[in-house]
Write a protein that holds these residues in place. Structure first.
Motif, PDB file in Angstrom:
ATOM      1  N   SER A  78      54.094  34.295  -1.257  1.00 14.83           N
ATOM      2  CA  SER A  78      55.476  33.981  -0.903  1.00 14.83           C
ATOM      3  C   SER A  78      56.398  34.278  -2.079  1.00 14.83           C
ATOM      4  CB  SER A  78      55.596  32.505  -0.503  1.00 14.83           C
ATOM      5  OG  SER A  78      56.901  32.206  -0.070  1.00 14.83           O
ATOM      6  N   ARG A 116      57.437  26.199   0.917  1.00 19.97           N
ATOM      7  CA  ARG A 116      56.351  25.600   1.706  1.00 19.97           C
ATOM      8  C   ARG A 116      55.154  26.543   1.759  1.00 19.97           C
ATOM      9  NH1 ARG A 116      57.636  26.297   7.655  1.00 19.97           N
ATOM     10  NH2 ARG A 116      57.167  28.410   6.906  1.00 19.97           N
ATOM     11  N   ASP A 117      55.398  27.810   2.044  1.00 18.88           N
ATOM     12  CA  ASP A 117      54.315  28.791   2.130  1.00 18.88           C
ATOM     13  C   ASP A 117      53.578  28.923   0.797  1.00 18.88           C
ATOM     14  OD1 ASP A 117      55.077  29.176   4.728  1.00 18.88           O
ATOM     15  OD2 ASP A 117      56.031  31.124   4.389  1.00 18.88           O
ATOM     16  N   HIS A 164      63.343  26.911   1.651  1.00 15.52           N
ATOM     17  CA  HIS A 164      62.329  25.894   1.906  1.00 15.52           C
ATOM     18  C   HIS A 164      61.088  26.493   2.578  1.00 15.52           C
ATOM     19  CE1 HIS A 164      63.747  21.897   0.722  1.00 15.52           C
ATOM     20  NE2 HIS A 164      64.964  22.379   0.895  1.00 15.52           N
ATOM     21  N   GLU A 165      61.287  27.425   3.482  1.00 14.67           N
ATOM     22  CA  GLU A 165      60.136  28.067   4.137  1.00 14.67           C
ATOM     23  C   GLU A 165      59.284  28.820   3.122  1.00 14.67           C
ATOM     24  OE1 GLU A 165      62.044  28.883   8.593  1.00 14.67           O
ATOM     25  OE2 GLU A 165      62.051  30.466   7.064  1.00 14.67           O
ATOM     26  N   ARG A 166      59.955  29.528   2.207  1.00 13.20           N
ATOM     27  CA  ARG A 166      59.211  30.283   1.193  1.00 13.20           C
ATOM     28  C   ARG A 166      58.433  29.338   0.276  1.00 13.20           C
ATOM     29  NH1 ARG A 166      61.941  35.353   0.499  1.00 13.20           N
ATOM     30  NH2 ARG A 166      62.411  36.077   2.613  1.00 13.20           N
ATOM     31  N   LEU A 211      61.592  20.749   8.982  1.00 10.94           N
ATOM     32  CA  LEU A 211      60.853  21.930   8.533  1.00 10.94           C
ATOM     33  C   LEU A 211      59.446  21.934   9.122  1.00 10.94           C
ATOM     34  CD1 LEU A 211      61.015  24.411   6.641  1.00 10.94           C
ATOM     35  CD2 LEU A 211      60.122  22.955   4.811  1.00 10.94           C
ATOM     36  N   ASP A 212      59.084  23.019   9.795  1.00 13.46           N
ATOM     37  CA  ASP A 212      57.762  23.139  10.402  1.00 13.46           C
ATOM     38  C   ASP A 212      56.673  22.993   9.344  1.00 13.46           C
ATOM     39  OD1 ASP A 212      58.873  23.578  12.875  1.00 13.46           O
ATOM     40  OD2 ASP A 212      58.687  25.763  12.790  1.00 13.46           O
TER      41      ASP A 212
END
Length: 346
Positions: free
Chosen positions: A302, A294-295, A290-292, A30-31
């Motif tokens: 988010s 993380r943000d 996961h992106e949401r 994950l970035d």
């Protein structure tokens, strides 16, 4: 550090079951995030994980983490979550939030009082078919919504031992129904059966009503060799069918051709019209989830499933179990379902 020079978030994972390993896979790539440690008493049985696996949560906390993903058995969610909140660690907790309304409420209060970002892993919200469907419903493409029908059935998941199908599977359908329609549950009636020799129910049939009068039906079991994940929403202009296994969304329009058969004119029903299967981008729901999150931890605006929304789902699930136990229809007060309040079950 990220390519932009920003420090990467330090993430931890609790639990290496089937879902936990999927979380580990996504977190490892994950970035903007570094998976620094994993908690599981059994250790890394495959030897393929990039992060160290430790037996106790305290060892993970000592590594210094910004947030944790809780993917241990539901019965442990409260204990683990409260310890994370007490140590100032944000958390993404797998669904259901907890195995009881009381435990879920304590988790909500703990994270809110600590001012921490926390969410629940209701992954169906990130399924491309349901996201596209929700957008179309919000645009009024179906007109008035009459009914939501979901079917979620398949073989018994041997990894689940602490809850039955209502908490394990039906919570998916409760959350997605309220989310995709934008309506809370008003009342529910449920029947359960026990056929696998376990303590908990392995099949449930639900009839419910949403706050705006929409009828709801859920059929959930883990007694079928057929794996099915279907959401059908019928309304004024036709019906949408979302298959969340394949992330396909199809629209069946009402026909607009008048019938010449005199005997059928007296019945004011609908006729079959055009069918459209939409071409939609299909990203992995777990990655999007996961992106949401993380943000959200980074302080960005988010869309995550809040703990209060997760609590609401647990409350409706508890109402289903109560209904099945005493054969009643249970009212679930939609006025108390906002992020500012709890829910009264009468």
């Amino acid at each position: 550090m990220t390519a932009s020079g920003q420090a990467r978030l330090r993430a931890g994972l609790i639990g290496l079951g089937a879902m936990g390993r999927n979380h580990a896979r996504v977190l490892s790539n994950l970035d903007g995030v570094e998976l620094v440690g994993i908690v599981d008493p059994a250790g890394d049985t495959t030897g393929t994980l990039r992060a160290p696996v430790v037996p106790e949560l305290g060892e993970l906390l000592a590594m210094g983490i910004d947030y944790a993903v809780v993917a241990c058995p539901t019965a442990l969610h409260e204990q683990i979550g409260l310890e994370l909140a007490a140590n100032g660690v944000s958390a993404l907790i797998e669904k259901p939030l907890a195995q009881s309304v009381e435990a879920a409420t304590r988790l909500v209060e703990a994270f809110e009082s600590a001012g921490l970002v926390a969410g629940v892993g209701h992954i169906e919200r990130y399924n491309p078919a349901l996201q596209n469907l929700r957008t179309r419903l919000e645009a009024g493409e179906l007109g008035e919504v009459y009914q939501v029908v979901t079917r979620r059935q398949g073989p018994f998941p041997h990894r689940i031992a602490d809850v039955g199908v209502v908490m394990d599977l039906a919570t998916h359908d409760i959350d997605l129904t309220a989310w995709v329609t934008g309506q809370e549950y008003r009342s529910v009636s449920a029947r359960t059966v026990f056929r696998s020799g376990r303590l908990h129910e392995d099949m449930v049939a639900v009839v419910g009503q949403l706050a705006d009068g929409t009828m709801v039906n859920h059929l959930v079991n883990w007694l079928s060799p057929l794996k099915e994940r279907s959401t059908v929403i019928t309304g004024d202009r036709g019906c949408f069918v979302a298959d969340t296994l394949t992330a396909d969304l199809t629209f069946y329009a009402n026909g607009a051709i008048d019938t010449e058969w005199e005997a059928l004119r007296a019945f004011r029903g609908v006729a079959e019209g055009d069918m459209v299967r939409y071409a939609i981008p299909k990203r992995e729901p777990l990655l999007v989830e996961h992106e949401r999150f993380r943000d959200a931890v980074e302080g960005k605006n988010s869309d995550i499933v809040t703990l209060r929304q997760g609590l609401r789902t647990v409350q409706v699930a508890a109402a289903l179990l109560r209904s099945a136990s005493d054969g009643s229809t249970v009212d679930v007060d939609p006025r108390a379902a906002s992020d500012q309040g709890t829910v009264a079950i009468g």
